[in-house]
Design a protein around this motif. Sequence first.
Motif, PDB file in Angstrom:
ATOM      1  N   GLU A  21       0.833  -1.202   0.000  1.00  0.00           N
ATOM      2  CA  GLU A  21       0.000   0.000   0.000  1.00  0.00           C
ATOM      3  C   GLU A  21       0.870   1.255   0.000  1.00  0.00           C
ATOM      4  O   GLU A  21       0.532   2.257  -0.643  1.00  0.00           O
ATOM      5  CB  GLU A  21      -0.918   0.001   1.231  1.00  0.00           C
ATOM      6  CG  GLU A  21      -2.044  -1.004   1.170  1.00  0.00           C
ATOM      7  CD  GLU A  21      -2.994  -0.725   0.024  1.00  0.00           C
ATOM      8  OE1 GLU A  21      -3.612   0.346   0.005  1.00  0.00           O
ATOM      9  OE2 GLU A  21      -3.102  -1.575  -0.874  1.00  0.00           O
ATOM     10  N   MET A  22       1.988   1.199   0.699  1.00  0.00           N
ATOM     11  CA  MET A  22       2.900   2.343   0.701  1.00  0.00           C
ATOM     12  C   MET A  22       3.533   2.532  -0.670  1.00  0.00           C
ATOM     13  O   MET A  22       3.700   3.666  -1.138  1.00  0.00           O
ATOM     14  CB  MET A  22       3.963   2.155   1.779  1.00  0.00           C
ATOM     15  CG  MET A  22       3.402   2.219   3.197  1.00  0.00           C
ATOM     16  SD  MET A  22       4.592   1.761   4.462  1.00  0.00           S
ATOM     17  CE  MET A  22       5.724   3.134   4.360  1.00  0.00           C
ATOM     18  N   TYR A  23       3.895   1.410  -1.319  1.00  0.00           N
ATOM     19  CA  TYR A  23       4.383   1.513  -2.696  1.00  0.00           C
ATOM     20  C   TYR A  23       3.312   2.127  -3.597  1.00  0.00           C
ATOM     21  O   TYR A  23       3.590   3.006  -4.422  1.00  0.00           O
ATOM     22  CB  TYR A  23       4.763   0.135  -3.234  1.00  0.00           C
ATOM     23  CG  TYR A  23       6.086  -0.392  -2.747  1.00  0.00           C
ATOM     24  CD1 TYR A  23       7.236   0.384  -2.796  1.00  0.00           C
ATOM     25  CD2 TYR A  23       6.193  -1.689  -2.245  1.00  0.00           C
ATOM     26  CE1 TYR A  23       8.454  -0.106  -2.358  1.00  0.00           C
ATOM     27  CE2 TYR A  23       7.405  -2.194  -1.800  1.00  0.00           C
ATOM     28  CZ  TYR A  23       8.538  -1.400  -1.860  1.00  0.00           C
ATOM     29  OH  TYR A  23       9.738  -1.875  -1.425  1.00  0.00           O
ATOM     30  N   ALA A  24       2.076   1.631  -3.451  1.00  0.00           N
ATOM     31  CA  ALA A  24       0.994   2.082  -4.325  1.00  0.00           C
ATOM     32  C   ALA A  24       0.755   3.579  -4.179  1.00  0.00           C
ATOM     33  O   ALA A  24       0.689   4.316  -5.176  1.00  0.00           O
ATOM     34  CB  ALA A  24      -0.281   1.294  -4.018  1.00  0.00           C
ATOM     35  N   ILE A  25       0.627   4.050  -2.933  1.00  0.00           N
ATOM     36  CA  ILE A  25       0.341   5.470  -2.742  1.00  0.00           C
ATOM     37  C   ILE A  25       1.556   6.315  -3.104  1.00  0.00           C
ATOM     38  O   ILE A  25       1.433   7.459  -3.574  1.00  0.00           O
ATOM     39  CB  ILE A  25      -0.118   5.738  -1.283  1.00  0.00           C
ATOM     40  CG1 ILE A  25      -0.846   7.079  -1.195  1.00  0.00           C
ATOM     41  CG2 ILE A  25       1.026   5.692  -0.318  1.00  0.00           C
ATOM     42  CD1 ILE A  25      -2.123   7.135  -1.959  1.00  0.00           C
ATOM     43  N   GLY A  26       2.772   5.733  -2.938  1.00  0.00           N
ATOM     44  CA  GLY A  26       3.971   6.464  -3.342  1.00  0.00           C
ATOM     45  C   GLY A  26       4.025   6.693  -4.839  1.00  0.00           C
ATOM     46  O   GLY A  26       4.305   7.810  -5.300  1.00  0.00           O
ATOM     47  N   PHE A  27       3.729   5.642  -5.627  1.00  0.00           N
ATOM     48  CA  PHE A  27       3.743   5.802  -7.081  1.00  0.00           C
ATOM     49  C   PHE A  27       2.520   6.580  -7.573  1.00  0.00           C
ATOM     50  O   PHE A  27       2.562   7.153  -8.666  1.00  0.00           O
ATOM     51  CB  PHE A  27       3.832   4.436  -7.756  1.00  0.00           C
ATOM     52  CG  PHE A  27       5.211   3.854  -7.728  1.00  0.00           C
ATOM     53  CD1 PHE A  27       6.209   4.363  -8.546  1.00  0.00           C
ATOM     54  CD2 PHE A  27       5.537   2.820  -6.865  1.00  0.00           C
ATOM     55  CE1 PHE A  27       7.501   3.848  -8.518  1.00  0.00           C
ATOM     56  CE2 PHE A  27       6.818   2.298  -6.823  1.00  0.00           C
ATOM     57  CZ  PHE A  27       7.808   2.811  -7.655  1.00  0.00           C
ATOM     58  N   CYS A  28       1.446   6.612  -6.780  1.00  0.00           N
ATOM     59  CA  CYS A  28       0.308   7.486  -7.110  1.00  0.00           C
ATOM     60  C   CYS A  28       0.691   8.953  -6.976  1.00  0.00           C
ATOM     61  O   CYS A  28      -0.054   9.831  -7.435  1.00  0.00           O
ATOM     62  CB  CYS A  28      -0.877   7.184  -6.192  1.00  0.00           C
ATOM     63  SG  CYS A  28      -1.834   5.734  -6.656  1.00  0.00           S
ATOM     64  N   ASN A  29       1.820   9.226  -6.356  1.00  0.00           N
ATOM     65  CA  ASN A  29       2.325  10.594  -6.257  1.00  0.00           C
ATOM     66  C   ASN A  29       3.506  10.847  -7.182  1.00  0.00           C
ATOM     67  O   ASN A  29       3.600  11.922  -7.788  1.00  0.00           O
ATOM     68  CB  ASN A  29       2.734  10.900  -4.807  1.00  0.00           C
ATOM     69  CG  ASN A  29       1.549  11.037  -3.880  1.00  0.00           C
ATOM     70  OD1 ASN A  29       0.528  11.603  -4.252  1.00  0.00           O
ATOM     71  ND2 ASN A  29       1.664  10.504  -2.674  1.00  0.00           N
ATOM     72  N   ILE A  30       4.404   9.863  -7.319  1.00  0.00           N
ATOM     73  CA  ILE A  30       5.596  10.080  -8.141  1.00  0.00           C
ATOM     74  C   ILE A  30       5.236  10.233  -9.612  1.00  0.00           C
ATOM     75  O   ILE A  30       5.637  11.206 -10.277  1.00  0.00           O
ATOM     76  CB  ILE A  30       6.589   8.909  -7.951  1.00  0.00           C
ATOM     77  CG1 ILE A  30       7.185   8.941  -6.550  1.00  0.00           C
ATOM     78  CG2 ILE A  30       7.713   8.997  -8.987  1.00  0.00           C
ATOM     79  CD1 ILE A  30       8.114   7.785  -6.253  1.00  0.00           C
ATOM     80  N   ILE A  31       4.495   9.293 -10.165  1.00  0.00           N
ATOM     81  CA  ILE A  31       4.172   9.332 -11.606  1.00  0.00           C
ATOM     82  C   ILE A  31       3.304  10.532 -11.958  1.00  0.00           C
ATOM     83  O   ILE A  31       3.618  11.286 -12.897  1.00  0.00           O
ATOM     84  CB  ILE A  31       3.521   8.003 -12.038  1.00  0.00           C
ATOM     85  CG1 ILE A  31       4.521   6.850 -11.838  1.00  0.00           C
ATOM     86  CG2 ILE A  31       3.070   8.081 -13.492  1.00  0.00           C
ATOM     87  CD1 ILE A  31       3.934   5.475 -12.091  1.00  0.00           C
ATOM     88  N   PRO A  32       2.206  10.804 -11.239  1.00  0.00           N
ATOM     89  CA  PRO A  32       1.393  11.979 -11.597  1.00  0.00           C
ATOM     90  C   PRO A  32       2.113  13.309 -11.428  1.00  0.00           C
ATOM     91  O   PRO A  32       1.678  14.307 -12.011  1.00  0.00           O
ATOM     92  CB  PRO A  32       0.200  11.876 -10.636  1.00  0.00           C
ATOM     93  CG  PRO A  32       0.105  10.434 -10.295  1.00  0.00           C
ATOM     94  CD  PRO A  32       1.526   9.976 -10.231  1.00  0.00           C
ATOM     95  N   SER A  33       3.180  13.349 -10.619  1.00  0.00           N
ATOM     96  CA  SER A  33       3.874  14.628 -10.449  1.00  0.00           C
ATOM     97  C   SER A  33       4.480  15.125 -11.759  1.00  0.00           C
ATOM     98  O   SER A  33       4.779  16.317 -11.887  1.00  0.00           O
ATOM     99  CB  SER A  33       4.979  14.483  -9.388  1.00  0.00           C
ATOM    100  OG  SER A  33       6.019  13.632  -9.846  1.00  0.00           O
TER     101      SER A  33
END
Length: 747
Positions: free
Chosen positions: A426-438
Amino acid sequence: MRKPKHLSPEMSSESKEQHGLSPGDSSEENEQYSPQTSICLEPEKEPSTDFKPLRAMDQCRPLSRVRVEPQKKPNSDFKQFIIKKLQKTCQCSPSKAKNMIFGFLPVLHWLPKYDLKKNILGDIMSGLIVGILLVPQSIAYSLLAGQEPISGLYTSFFASIIYFLLGTSRHISVGIFGILCLMIGEVVDRELHKAGYDTAHVTSSLANGSTPSSHMFPEPCDRNCYAILVGSTVTFMAGVYQVVMGFFQVGFVSVYLSDALLSGFVTGASFTILTSQAKYLLGLSLPRSSGVGSLITTWVHIFSNIHKTNICDLITSLVCLLVLLPTKELNERFKSKLKVPIPAELFVVIAATLASHFGKLHETYNSSIAGCIPTGFKPPKAPDWSLIPNVAVDAIAISIIGFAITVSLSEMFAKKHGYTVRANQEMYAIGFCNIIPSFFHCFTTSAALAKTLVKESTGCQTQLSSVVTALVLLLVLLVIAPLFYSLQKSVLGVITIVNLRGALLKFKDLPQMWRLSKMDTLIWFVTMLASALISTEMGLLIGVCFSMFCVILRTQKPKSSLLGLVEDSEVFESTSAYQNLQTMPGIKIFRFVAPLYYINKECFKSALYKKTLNPVLVKAAQKKAAKRRIKEETVTLSRIRDDVSTHLSRDPLELHTIVIDCSAIQFLDTAGIHTMKEVRRDYEAVGIQVLLAQCNPSVRDSLTRGEYYKKEEETLLFCSVYDAMVFAMESQNQKGTGVPNGLESFQ
C-alpha cells in the motif's frame, strides 16, 4: 482437590489497571493464575492475617521450585549475516522473478480470477457514482491546493489508474484529500511569496480569467505555471519518501499517529480549510495567510473587508448551502435504504453553471468564476529540481499523513470484508500514485474516507471500480471540462466546506471519548487546537510530541500496591482493592505496574519504602540508637524501640522478606537495574531479604547483565509469587527467629 471458587461479576478498576487489562480480559488473567477455577473477589476490607497455616503448608509438601532453562543464542557473526542476506536477495530465478512481479503488480494476480458475473455490476455502479462525485470535488479542491481547476481532475484520474494496478485494497478510493490539499496549498503560497508573486493581485486577476507573468525566470512562467511546479515538486518528494518507507518497511512510523491524534489533527485542519474557503463564499479577493496564527489572521482580514462582500456570491453560497447540507444529512440518515447516494454536488454544479452562464453573473456582478478549463492533457513536465531543498521538509509531514490514512483505511475495510492487504505494498501504491502523476501537473493524493464509504455502499467488489471512475474523469477531461467556465468559485468553496461536515461533527463524540479515556481526549484537544491555531505541520508535530509525553507521564507515576493471597488459591490481588485477602506475617508482596527506568525509579523506591518499610531510616535509627545507648545508659531499650517503631513502622508484625512482583515490569534500563540493586542492598543491611517473582525474559536478561545477583544467587528469582512466598516461609522457619522490623540490634 481444591474447592471450586466463584468469580464475582465485578472487579475494581484499580486492579484491572494494575494488570493492564480491559474488563473483558479479567477472566483470562485469573485462568492464567489458577486454571480450571474461578475466584470470588470482594471489595476492600481489612486483610486477614489468619493464613490457615498456608493450607497446612500445602499438606506438608516439600517446596518444588519451577526452573526454566534459557534458550542458547546462536553465535551470530554480523558480517556473515550481511553476506547471507545479500546472497539471498541477489539470487535470481524464474519463480522468484515471477513472485516479485506479481507482488509489485497485484492486478496480475486477481484480474485473471475476476468473476465477471458476480462483480461487474457492483464495480460499474460504484465507479460511476464515485466518478460523478469526484468531478466537482476535484475542481473545488484544486483551489484549496492553489492549483488550476484542471489539476484536480488530472490528479483523480491518474491516482485511480495507478492504484488499480498497484493497490491491494478492493474498496478504498484514492484521490484528492482535503487535508493534503490544504498542506500543499500552504507550501505553494509560501513559495509564490518567496518568488515575488503578489498573491493579492493574482487572486483578483485570476477572478477575471487572466494570469500574471513574471520576469524572474529565464523561461516564461506565470503564477499558475510556478504554482504547478511547486505542487508537483512537493508531490514528487512525498511519493519518494513513501516508496523509501515501503522499501525499508518503516510503516511502524504510523503507530505514533493514534486514532485520537489523527482525529484531532483532521478536525483542526478542517477549521483551517473552512477559513481559507470563507473568502470565496463572500466573493472577497484576499491574500492567503500562512504561518503561525494564519487562521486568526485570515478572519481578521475577512472582517476588515466584510463591507466589500459580493452580494451575488453570498446569495449563491447560501442557496447552495441550503441544498447541500440537507441532502448530505438525508444521504447519511437513509444510507441503508438508498441504493445510490443522491449526487447533490453534481446537480448543484450543473445548475449553478447554467445560472451563471445565462445570467451573466461574472459580467454583471463581477462574480468570481473558475475560468477556462482546457480539454485533453498537457504535455508532461518534470518537477523543478531546484525547488527540492525548499520543499523537502514539508513533504515529510505530507507523506506521513498520506500513507497513515491510506494504510489505516485499507486495513479497516479489509478486516470488515474478510480479506488481507499488504501494508508495504500500500505504501508503494500510494507512493507511485504521487511520483508518476507529479510529471503530469498533479498534486498529492491519498485515500479519502468519505468517498471510500460511498464506494463501499454502492456495491464495490474489486479495484476494477477505479477504472470506471477514471473513465468518467477521462470523459470530463476530453469533452465536458470547458463547460465549467462560468462556474462560480463560491460554489466550489461551498462544496469544500460541506465535505468538512464529518470532521467537524467529531465534537459529538467527545463525551464518550472522555468517558473512555481522559488522556486520549486531552491529546485530541491539544492536536486540534495546535493544528487550527498554529499550523497544520506544527499541529501534527505537537500532537505526536504531546502523545509521546502522555505515554511517559503514564509510566512516570504508575500504580503500585501490596498484594494478598486469595483464599484457597495461588492468586494474589491488591489488598487496597479487595477484601478477604490473606497476608503472611513477616512478608510483604509489592507490585509495580510500569517499566522501571530512569523516569520513574524514584517513584518506585518511594512507593516501595512507603508501603513496606524504609530501610534507610531504620539503619539511621539503629546507628542513632547505638550512640544514644552508649551516652545515655538510663534510656531503656523498650522506650527506644517504642519511639522508633512509632515513626518507622505501620505494621507491628515482624518483617523479614519483601517479594517484588515483576509481572507488570516490562523492561529495565540502566537506572532501573541500579535501583533494584540499591533497594536490595538497603534492605539486606537491616536483615530483610528481597525476592523477585515473575520476571519476564527481558527483565531477567537485564538483571543478569547488570550483575544483580551472583551465579549461586539465581534462586532468588521465582517463576511465581506463590513460590517466592513459600520459599520465604521455609527459609524463615529454618532460621527459627525473625527480624522485628530490622531492629534486632536492640535485643
